[in-house]
Design a protein around this motif. Structure first.
Motif, mmCIF file in Angstrom:
data_model
loop_
_atom_site.group_PDB
_atom_site.id
_atom_site.type_symbol
_atom_site.label_atom_id
_atom_site.label_comp_id
_atom_site.label_asym_id
_atom_site.label_seq_id
_atom_site.Cartn_x
_atom_site.Cartn_y
_atom_site.Cartn_z
ATOM 1 N N PRO A 17 23.985 -32.529 13.597
ATOM 2 C CA PRO A 17 24.682 -33.483 14.468
ATOM 3 C C PRO A 17 23.789 -33.977 15.601
ATOM 4 N N ARG A 18 22.876 -33.092 16.050
ATOM 5 C CA ARG A 18 22.012 -33.466 17.156
ATOM 6 C C ARG A 18 21.036 -34.580 16.744
ATOM 7 N N VAL A 19 20.484 -34.450 15.536
ATOM 8 C CA VAL A 19 19.555 -35.471 15.039
ATOM 9 C C VAL A 19 20.299 -36.787 14.851
ATOM 10 N N LEU A 20 21.489 -36.700 14.250
ATOM 11 C CA LEU A 20 22.252 -37.922 14.006
ATOM 12 C C LEU A 20 22.608 -38.593 15.330
ATOM 13 N N ALA A 21 22.985 -37.779 16.327
ATOM 14 C CA ALA A 21 23.321 -38.356 17.631
ATOM 15 C C ALA A 21 22.115 -39.059 18.238
ATOM 16 N N ALA A 22 20.938 -38.427 18.099
ATOM 17 C CA ALA A 22 19.727 -39.023 18.686
ATOM 18 C C ALA A 22 19.380 -40.330 17.980
ATOM 19 N N LEU A 23 19.484 -40.346 16.638
ATOM 20 C CA LEU A 23 19.165 -41.568 15.904
ATOM 21 C C LEU A 23 20.152 -42.681 16.254
ATOM 22 N N LYS A 24 21.424 -42.274 16.351
ATOM 23 C CA LYS A 24 22.443 -43.272 16.686
ATOM 24 C C LYS A 24 22.165 -43.864 18.067
ATOM 25 N N LEU A 25 21.821 -42.981 19.008
ATOM 26 C CA LEU A 25 21.531 -43.444 20.364
ATOM 27 C C LEU A 25 20.322 -44.375 20.365
ATOM 28 N N SER A 26 19.233 -43.949 19.715
ATOM 29 C CA SER A 26 18.006 -44.740 19.741
ATOM 30 C C SER A 26 18.225 -46.119 19.134
ATOM 31 N N ILE B 248 12.089 -41.509 29.026
ATOM 32 C CA ILE B 248 12.120 -40.075 29.239
ATOM 33 C C ILE B 248 12.399 -39.735 30.711
ATOM 34 N N PHE B 249 11.994 -40.620 31.610
ATOM 35 C CA PHE B 249 12.188 -40.346 33.035
ATOM 36 C C PHE B 249 13.612 -40.651 33.495
ATOM 37 N N ILE B 250 14.241 -41.592 32.845
ATOM 38 C CA ILE B 250 15.508 -42.094 33.373
ATOM 39 C C ILE B 250 16.698 -41.619 32.541
ATOM 40 N N ALA B 251 16.438 -40.972 31.393
ATOM 41 C CA ALA B 251 17.529 -40.729 30.442
ATOM 42 C C ALA B 251 18.384 -39.509 30.749
ATOM 43 N N GLY B 252 17.819 -38.472 31.368
ATOM 44 C CA GLY B 252 18.585 -37.245 31.521
ATOM 45 C C GLY B 252 18.365 -36.275 30.372
ATOM 46 N N ASN B 253 18.070 -36.819 29.175
ATOM 47 C CA ASN B 253 17.628 -36.009 28.045
ATOM 48 C C ASN B 253 18.560 -34.867 27.654
ATOM 49 N N MET B 254 19.889 -35.052 27.812
ATOM 50 C CA MET B 254 20.797 -33.982 27.402
ATOM 51 C C MET B 254 21.046 -34.068 25.899
ATOM 52 N N PRO B 255 20.880 -32.931 25.183
ATOM 53 C CA PRO B 255 21.044 -32.949 23.732
ATOM 54 C C PRO B 255 22.387 -33.551 23.338
ATOM 55 N N GLY B 256 22.359 -34.449 22.355
ATOM 56 C CA GLY B 256 23.590 -35.026 21.831
ATOM 57 C C GLY B 256 24.184 -36.121 22.697
ATOM 58 N N LEU B 257 23.706 -36.273 23.944
ATOM 59 C CA LEU B 257 24.281 -37.283 24.830
ATOM 60 C C LEU B 257 23.263 -38.353 25.195
ATOM 61 N N THR B 258 22.189 -37.930 25.838
ATOM 62 C CA THR B 258 21.191 -38.907 26.286
ATOM 63 C C THR B 258 19.806 -38.537 25.764
ATOM 64 N N GLU B 259 19.768 -37.917 24.600
ATOM 65 C CA GLU B 259 18.492 -37.507 24.023
ATOM 66 C C GLU B 259 18.080 -38.511 22.963
ATOM 67 N N ILE B 260 16.955 -39.239 23.192
ATOM 68 C CA ILE B 260 16.531 -40.247 22.224
ATOM 69 C C ILE B 260 15.736 -39.593 21.090
ATOM 70 N N ALA B 261 15.678 -40.283 19.960
ATOM 71 C CA ALA B 261 15.020 -39.714 18.784
ATOM 72 C C ALA B 261 13.539 -39.415 19.015
ATOM 73 N N PRO B 262 12.772 -40.295 19.710
ATOM 74 C CA PRO B 262 11.371 -39.942 19.929
ATOM 75 C C PRO B 262 11.203 -38.619 20.697
ATOM 76 N N VAL C 102 9.435 -35.717 9.415
ATOM 77 C CA VAL C 102 10.681 -36.147 8.772
ATOM 78 C C VAL C 102 11.385 -37.169 9.661
ATOM 79 N N LEU C 103 11.529 -36.808 10.938
ATOM 80 C CA LEU C 103 12.217 -37.700 11.867
ATOM 81 C C LEU C 103 11.467 -39.014 12.024
ATOM 82 N N ALA C 104 10.139 -38.911 12.145
ATOM 83 C CA ALA C 104 9.329 -40.115 12.313
ATOM 84 C C ALA C 104 9.496 -41.032 11.103
ATOM 85 N N LEU C 105 9.486 -40.421 9.933
ATOM 86 C CA LEU C 105 9.610 -41.210 8.709
ATOM 87 C C LEU C 105 10.987 -41.885 8.642
#
Lengths: 276, 337
Positions: A55-64, A217-231, A248-251
């Motif tokens: 779910p964490r990966v999917l959330a990050a991809l969806k966000l990005s 990365i500086f402005i996002a907050g980087n919380m898993p599943g919420l404001t964590e971008i895929a990169p 895998v993620l990069a691909l």
């Protein structure tokens, strides 16, 4: 076809130019991307799928991808407006404004991120205005959007601007003398002419936003599943020495971007053909 | 004509690459130390002092360069071929990663005293002046309304020490079990508004952006922040118990043997244990190992009860259990379903 890969071309120096192009593209783009595409399969097909479906990966991809699409969509009307003002407007400081548009190209992404965070943090000039109402700009979704819009703006302006310049102001004036009202001029005369360029700008702004790391990365907050971008998730996997998982993620990101950019290109070609 | 010119320039470029690439490796008059972020000031001084010591011992001159970055990223750079003669990182697990891939001997931790950790630090709380939220110990961090700043343990070595310090406190409470420890961590990370990627980033968020009520930090970073930003703006709070964080050092055998730099590399690391090296470490806010030097800095480093990484079964086990993909950290930060 006379059995040769490249037909003889009357242009002087085409042969060497073609050779250099091929070698250069292979060296800079093709070989690294091939290496990337080959890397994940040491995990096996099930491993690759398993490392994508958390779910964490999917959330990050969806966000990005979601935020990048939204940022590009915001940049299209705003970029068009900026380009139109710069092309049609005559005002003091126009050249300065024109040069300023390029800044997001040149500024190191980390500097942009820190500057934007300083402004939009709860104790910053802009963030401080809305903080009393309980609205967070930095370290939340709006912060991510600001960073992505900032990074993408020049792409839209710079692709639309030359096309607008080539479109003589007389065309708009003629439409007006024929009785078209301003909205009609915009929708029926100007937009069809610049739509392909707008689409290209949209595609580039989107691509840049998907790949943007340094400033977000500086402005996002980087919380898993919420404001964590895929990169960031890719970097996190690298920190765990999980090279294959990172690949895998990069691909996955590469393929998603490729599909979306391909669709944009297709649409743009179709529009260009119809315009002719 | 064109073709010949292209060929010529290509050949010239190739030749240049070869000449640059094959410069003799005999010159071991330089050392590269690959380190982590908060040691910038420490190694700036060590690099200035060590060459004189080396000169006196051997009559040879030497220049030491240091590169800084996140501990994990630095280890990866060495894995990917950065020619580091020595590494001085934040976590033993980062050097273990080099050992697994054959760059450092497996027994690296026994080659120098104190498990190859010449200086130690600990995890403390940095709070705003006057301690307005009255934060004294670990339970205060999970009170409602307290916001905690700590970086992401996935990307920051220091954050892993923070995390383990918090967990260790919870485990050592009466009736403490793995389950109560994880429950405490879940509550703790629910109070964290921003997960920066590195320790310096978290310090900036707390100090410059004014976010949060308490920063979990290396003692050396906390002391440095106070020194740089004024002692009147922040206070350091020592919790009832915390972790003894010991940043390790090692010679990168593969590189040292190839470059012929083993002697100066080993001397450089041994210098860190010498009274002079220990004095420099203490001046830059790292707790010295040498009891004589430590006695001189008693004021600066108040005694605080600590536990070590052994509480978690050592780094390899802690790393796999807590910070691997899907590990305890991932579990406690996933919103409960």
């Amino acid at each position: 076809m006379n059995g040769r890969f490249v037909r003889p071309n009357p242009l002087p120096g085409f042969g060497p130019a073609f050779g250099v192009t091929l070698a250069w593209v292979a060296l800079i783009v093709l070989i690294p991307l091939t290496a990337l595409a080959l890397r994940p399969w040491s995990l096996g097909i099930t491993g690759v799928l398993a490392s994508l479906e958390s779910p964490r990966v999917l959330a990050a991809l969806k966000l990005s991808f979601g935020a990048s699409l939204a940022a590009a969509a915001i940049n299209v009307p705003l970029g068009l407006l900026v380009a139109w003002v710069l092309v049609r407007g005559r005002f003091p400081g126009r050249q300065l404004a024109d040069a300023l548009v390029d800044l997001p190209f040149a500024l190191p992404t980390a500097v942009a991120g820190i500057a934007l965070t300083t402004l939009y943090a709860p104790n910053g000039w802009i963030g401080g205005l809305v903080a009393p109402f309980g609205i967070d700009l930095a370290y939340a979704m709006p912060g991510i959007m600001v960073a992505l819009v900032f990074a993408g703006l020049p792409y839209v302006v710079r692709t639309v601007q030359p096309v607008l310049m080539d479109l003589p102001a007389e065309v708009e004036e003629v439409a007006a003398t024929l009785g078209a009202r301003p909205p009609q001029i915009l929708v029926r005369v100007v937009l069809p002419a610049i739509l392909p360029a707008l689409l290209t700008g949209f595609g580039m702004a989107f691509a840049r936003a998907v790949g943007e790391y340094g400033s977000v990365i500086f402005i996002a907050g980087n919380m898993p599943g919420l404001t964590e971008i895929a990169p960031l998730l890719i970097v996190i996997r690298l920190e765990q020495f999980d090279y294959a998982g990172a690949a895998v993620l990069a691909l996955a990101m590469l393929m998603l971007s490729f599909t979306m950019l391909g669709a944009v290109n297709l649409l743009q070609q179709r529009l260009a053909r119809r315009a002719r | 004509m064109n073709k010949r010119m292209a060929l010529k320039s290509a050949a010239a470029a190739l030749l240049l690459t070869i000449t640059i690439g094959s410069r003799p490796a005999a010159a071991q008059d330089s050392l590269l130390n690959v380190s982590y972020d908060p040691t910038r000031e420490l190694y700036r001084e060590v690099n200035r002092v060590f060459p004189a010591v080396w000169q006196k011992q051997t009559g040879r001159s030497i220049a030491v360069n240091t590169s800084h970055g996140g501990s994990g990223a630095q280890a990866r750079a060495v894995l990917d071929g950065l020619q580091a003669d020595v590494v001085t990182l934040a976590l033993a697990s980062d050097i273990d990663a080099l050992a697994t891939r054959g760059l450092v001997a497996k027994d690296w931790q026994t080659r120098l005293p104190e498990g190859s950790t010449p200086y130690t630090s600990t995890i403390v709380f940095l709070v705003r002046s006057g301690n307005p939220k009255a934060i004294r110990d670990w339970p205060d961090l999970v009170r409602s309304g307290v916001r905690v700043i700590t970086p992401n343990p996935k990307t920051s070595g220091g954050a892993r020490w923070n995390y383990l310090a918090a967990l260790g406190w919870a485990l050592r409470q009466p009736g403490g079990t793995e389950a109560t420890g994880e429950a405490y961590l879940r509550r703790l990370f629910a109070q964290v508004p921003v997960l920066d990627t590195g320790a310096r980033g978290a310090t900036n968020t707390f100090v410059q952006r004014g976010l949060g009520d308490v920063l979990l930090a290396w003692e050396n970073e906390a002391l440095l922040s106070r020194e740089e930003l004024g002692a009147d703006r922040f206070e350091i709070v020592y919790p009832s118990v915390t972790i003894r964080a010991d940043p390790p050092v090692a010679v990168v055998d593969a590189v040292a043997d190839k470059r012929g730099s083993r002697a100066p590399a080993e001397a450089f690391l041994r210098f860190l244990y010498s009274p002079e090296g220990q004095e420099i470490a203490a001046r830059h806010h790292f707790r010295p190992r040498d009891p004589v030097v430590a006695a001189r800095y008693e004021q600066k480093f108040p005694p605080v009860p600590t536990f070590g990484i052994e509480l978690f079964g050592g780094w390899p086990e802690a790393q796999a259990r807590h910070f691997a993909e899907g590990g305890v950290f991932d579990q406690v930060t996933t919103p409960a379903h």
